[in-house]
Design a protein around this motif. Structure first.
Motif, PDB file in Angstrom:
ATOM      1  N   LEU A  92      18.123  36.870  29.424  1.00 60.11           N
ATOM      2  CA  LEU A  92      16.835  37.636  29.735  1.00 60.11           C
ATOM      3  C   LEU A  92      17.501  38.325  31.521  1.00 60.11           C
ATOM      4  CD1 LEU A  92      14.398  38.650  31.139  1.00 60.11           C
ATOM      5  CD2 LEU A  92      13.620  36.103  30.960  1.00 60.11           C
ATOM      6  N   ILE A  93      18.251  37.006  31.883  1.00 59.71           N
ATOM      7  CA  ILE A  93      19.074  37.138  33.517  1.00 59.71           C
ATOM      8  C   ILE A  93      20.280  38.110  33.129  1.00 59.71           C
ATOM      9  CG2 ILE A  93      21.333  35.382  34.611  1.00 59.71           C
ATOM     10  CD1 ILE A  93      19.976  32.891  34.369  1.00 59.71           C
ATOM     11  N   GLU A  94      20.731  38.851  32.207  1.00 62.19           N
ATOM     12  CA  GLU A  94      21.779  39.313  32.168  1.00 62.19           C
ATOM     13  C   GLU A  94      21.425  40.696  32.681  1.00 62.19           C
ATOM     14  OE1 GLU A  94      23.038  39.137  27.707  1.00 62.19           O
ATOM     15  OE2 GLU A  94      24.904  38.437  28.726  1.00 62.19           O
ATOM     16  N   ARG A  95      20.054  40.903  31.991  1.00 62.62           N
ATOM     17  CA  ARG A  95      19.094  41.623  31.613  1.00 62.62           C
ATOM     18  C   ARG A  95      18.369  42.621  32.849  1.00 62.62           C
ATOM     19  NH1 ARG A  95      17.302  40.253  26.792  1.00 62.62           N
ATOM     20  NH2 ARG A  95      15.364  39.478  27.912  1.00 62.62           N
ATOM     21  N   THR A  96      17.946  41.042  33.626  1.00 62.89           N
ATOM     22  CA  THR A  96      17.530  41.311  35.397  1.00 62.89           C
ATOM     23  C   THR A  96      18.984  41.163  36.192  1.00 62.89           C
ATOM     24  OG1 THR A  96      15.816  39.212  34.770  1.00 62.89           O
ATOM     25  CG2 THR A  96      16.818  39.525  36.809  1.00 62.89           C
ATOM     26  N   LEU A  97      20.338  40.890  35.612  1.00 67.92           N
ATOM     27  CA  LEU A  97      21.080  41.314  37.035  1.00 67.92           C
ATOM     28  C   LEU A  97      21.398  42.739  36.853  1.00 67.92           C
ATOM     29  CD1 LEU A  97      23.385  38.253  36.562  1.00 67.92           C
ATOM     30  CD2 LEU A  97      21.776  38.798  38.860  1.00 67.92           C
ATOM     31  N   GLU A  98      21.377  43.036  35.400  1.00 63.53           N
ATOM     32  CA  GLU A  98      21.451  44.332  35.666  1.00 63.53           C
ATOM     33  C   GLU A  98      20.675  44.923  36.037  1.00 63.53           C
ATOM     34  OE1 GLU A  98      22.931  48.207  31.819  1.00 63.53           O
ATOM     35  OE2 GLU A  98      22.710  45.866  31.416  1.00 63.53           O
ATOM     36  N   ARG A  99      19.650  45.558  35.822  1.00 63.80           N
ATOM     37  CA  ARG A  99      18.237  46.003  36.774  1.00 63.80           C
ATOM     38  C   ARG A  99      18.532  45.797  38.334  1.00 63.80           C
ATOM     39  NH1 ARG A  99      14.480  43.387  34.546  1.00 63.80           N
ATOM     40  NH2 ARG A  99      14.233  42.510  37.330  1.00 63.80           N
ATOM     41  N   ARG A 100      19.067  44.741  38.465  1.00 63.17           N
ATOM     42  CA  ARG A 100      18.497  44.471  40.183  1.00 63.17           C
ATOM     43  C   ARG A 100      19.989  45.191  40.556  1.00 63.17           C
ATOM     44  NH1 ARG A 100      16.869  38.290  41.690  1.00 63.17           N
ATOM     45  NH2 ARG A 100      14.547  38.493  40.594  1.00 63.17           N
ATOM     46  N   GLY A 106      22.890  47.165  38.542  1.00 68.04           N
ATOM     47  CA  GLY A 106      23.018  48.402  38.410  1.00 68.04           C
ATOM     48  C   GLY A 106      25.020  48.206  37.333  1.00 68.04           C
ATOM     49  N   LYS A 107      24.841  46.586  37.757  1.00 66.41           N
ATOM     50  CA  LYS A 107      26.302  46.592  36.923  1.00 66.41           C
ATOM     51  C   LYS A 107      26.325  45.906  36.056  1.00 66.41           C
ATOM     52  CE  LYS A 107      28.550  46.212  41.303  1.00 66.41           C
ATOM     53  NZ  LYS A 107      29.473  45.579  42.518  1.00 66.41           N
ATOM     54  N   GLN A 108      26.733  45.710  34.469  1.00 65.60           N
ATOM     55  CA  GLN A 108      26.938  44.937  33.863  1.00 65.60           C
ATOM     56  C   GLN A 108      27.609  43.369  34.327  1.00 65.60           C
ATOM     57  OE1 GLN A 108      28.386  46.595  30.540  1.00 65.60           O
ATOM     58  NE2 GLN A 108      25.842  46.922  29.450  1.00 65.60           N
ATOM     59  N   LEU A 109      26.563  42.560  33.938  1.00 60.56           N
ATOM     60  CA  LEU A 109      27.072  41.246  33.745  1.00 60.56           C
ATOM     61  C   LEU A 109      26.899  40.211  32.894  1.00 60.56           C
ATOM     62  CD1 LEU A 109      25.636  41.263  38.586  1.00 60.56           C
ATOM     63  CD2 LEU A 109      28.194  41.287  36.739  1.00 60.56           C
ATOM     64  N   PRO A 110      27.318  40.983  31.989  1.00 61.53           N
ATOM     65  CA  PRO A 110      27.311  39.494  30.550  1.00 61.53           C
ATOM     66  C   PRO A 110      27.668  38.215  30.646  1.00 61.53           C
ATOM     67  CG  PRO A 110      28.948  41.665  30.096  1.00 61.53           C
ATOM     68  CD  PRO A 110      29.463  41.828  31.872  1.00 61.53           C
ATOM     69  N   MET A 111      26.823  37.365  30.341  1.00 60.63           N
ATOM     70  CA  MET A 111      27.592  36.564  29.947  1.00 60.63           C
ATOM     71  C   MET A 111      28.947  35.260  29.900  1.00 60.63           C
ATOM     72  SD  MET A 111      25.022  33.025  28.346  1.00 60.63           S
ATOM     73  CE  MET A 111      23.358  34.609  28.276  1.00 60.63           C
ATOM     74  N   ASN A 112      29.612  35.291  30.593  1.00 64.13           N
ATOM     75  CA  ASN A 112      30.554  34.621  30.799  1.00 64.13           C
ATOM     76  C   ASN A 112      31.042  33.221  29.388  1.00 64.13           C
ATOM     77  OD1 ASN A 112      30.385  32.124  32.902  1.00 64.13           O
ATOM     78  ND2 ASN A 112      31.164  33.734  34.176  1.00 64.13           N
ATOM     79  N   ILE A 113      32.013  32.537  30.127  1.00 60.99           N
ATOM     80  CA  ILE A 113      32.046  31.693  29.267  1.00 60.99           C
ATOM     81  C   ILE A 113      31.281  29.166  29.882  1.00 60.99           C
ATOM     82  CG2 ILE A 113      34.384  30.484  30.329  1.00 60.99           C
ATOM     83  CD1 ILE A 113      33.467  29.669  26.453  1.00 60.99           C
ATOM     84  N   ASP A 114      31.085  30.060  31.214  1.00 63.39           N
ATOM     85  CA  ASP A 114      30.213  29.055  31.627  1.00 63.39           C
ATOM     86  C   ASP A 114      28.714  28.992  31.233  1.00 63.39           C
ATOM     87  OD1 ASP A 114      31.880  27.380  33.219  1.00 63.39           O
ATOM     88  OD2 ASP A 114      32.330  29.407  33.847  1.00 63.39           O
ATOM     89  N   GLY A 115      28.148  30.553  30.683  1.00 61.73           N
ATOM     90  CA  GLY A 115      26.945  30.409  30.935  1.00 61.73           C
ATOM     91  C   GLY A 115      26.802  30.432  28.899  1.00 61.73           C
ATOM     92  N   ALA A 116      28.123  30.984  28.970  1.00 66.76           N
ATOM     93  CA  ALA A 116      27.408  30.505  27.305  1.00 66.76           C
ATOM     94  C   ALA A 116      27.344  28.655  26.697  1.00 66.76           C
ATOM     95  CB  ALA A 116      28.568  31.606  26.558  1.00 66.76           C
ATOM     96  N   THR A 117      28.309  28.455  27.205  1.00 61.46           N
ATOM     97  CA  THR A 117      28.596  26.931  27.415  1.00 61.46           C
ATOM     98  C   THR A 117      26.839  26.563  27.896  1.00 61.46           C
ATOM     99  OG1 THR A 117      29.663  26.572  28.570  1.00 61.46           O
ATOM    100  CG2 THR A 117      30.637  27.018  26.681  1.00 61.46           C
TER     101      THR A 117
END
Length: 272
Positions: free
Chosen positions: A195-203, A205-216
């Motif tokens: 949901l954070i990924e989608r929210t950041l993209e909406r806000r 206009g860029k894709q900011l996918p989860m990185n290693i820190d977000g996934a771990t």
């Protein structure tokens, strides 16, 4: 100096109570970790299970251990351009032993370089706590507003300087999804992360996918680890890479190597 027996007994009790631990019991010929004899653990317990045993009081399932091990494996290294790794290598060329090189590198794994997993997991948990009384989307908006007010607009755990999509995160999230399908984890931290990924993209206009820190952070949250331990677990993981690079540099040799070849120089911004 003569001490009365009663006072000596009291002092001895104070000394024994100075350090109190539920982790280990050591007596002549006996070593027990959480009540389990070390000789029954050696050869029967893997490293990830030992980490769990030391940090937790519950008994992990094999599936939980597999997730923990996956997270520990994923973050071991990210190349000599990572500040902690380069510090380890530079330290070795200054003549220090491996332990000093490792300590120098680990000391910089703080809030900016090394702390994103802890910060991200705290954000997940704040959002989930708010979601107990409101829809998740509203809870996340409130958690993000509080986070940015306190720490600035950069959200830890999302986006990467080098990877448009972090391949480590893709694999880790796939493992979390599989674990959720089998009832190993609830998947709520993964839900918040996406949901954070989608929210950041909406806000933005860029894709900011989860990185290693977000996934771990997703995995550590799903397994029930506290945010502060997310940083400690990352340091355990990255220490493997730090040791490997320090040892490799020791074999390569070199003397007093700085961050860049001397011929490249640097920018002088003072008075001429």
């Amino acid at each position: 100096m003569n001490i009365p027996y009663e006072k000596a007994f009291d002092l001895l009790a104070q000394v024994k109570a100075w350090w109190t631990t539920r982790i280990i019991d050591i007596r002549p010929g006996v070593i027990r970790i959480k009540g389990r004899p070390i000789e029954t653990l050696i050869g029967n317990v893997g490293y990830a299970q030992m980490v769990w045993l030391m940090l937790r009081d519950d008994e992990p399932t094999p599936a939980q251990l597999a997730l923990l091990e996956a997270a520990l494996v994923a973050a071991v290294d990210h190349g000599p351009q990572a500040p902690s790794i380069s510090i380890a290598r530079m330290s070795v060329t200054c003549g220090v032993p491996l332990n000093a090189a490792m300590a120098s590198a680990i000391n910089v794994l703080d809030g900016v370089h090394g702390g994103a997993g802890e910060q991200c997991l705290q954000l997940y948990k704040d959002a989930l706590a708010k979601a107990a009384t409101q829809p998740l989307e509203q809870a996340l908006d409130a958690a993000l507003a509080e986070f940015t007010a306190a720490h600035g607009k950069m959200i830890p755990g999302f986006g990467h300087r080098f990877h448009p999509v972090d391949p480590r995160s893709v694999r880790l999230l796939a493992l979390v999804d599989d674990a959720q399908r089998h009832g190993v984890v609830a998947g709520r931290h993964a839900e918040v992360g996406r949901l954070i990924e989608r929210t950041l993209e909406r806000r933005t206009g860029k894709q900011l996918p989860m990185n290693i820190d977000g996934a771990t952070a997703v995995i550590y949250g799903e397994l029930g680890f506290e945010p502060a331990l997310a940083r400690g677990l990352f340091i355990l993981s990255r220490s493997v890479g730090i040791l490997a690079h320090a040892w490799e540099q020791k074999q390569q040799g070199g003397r007093i190597k700085g961050p860049l070849p001397p011929a490249l120089g640097y920018t002088y911004a003072g008075k001429h």
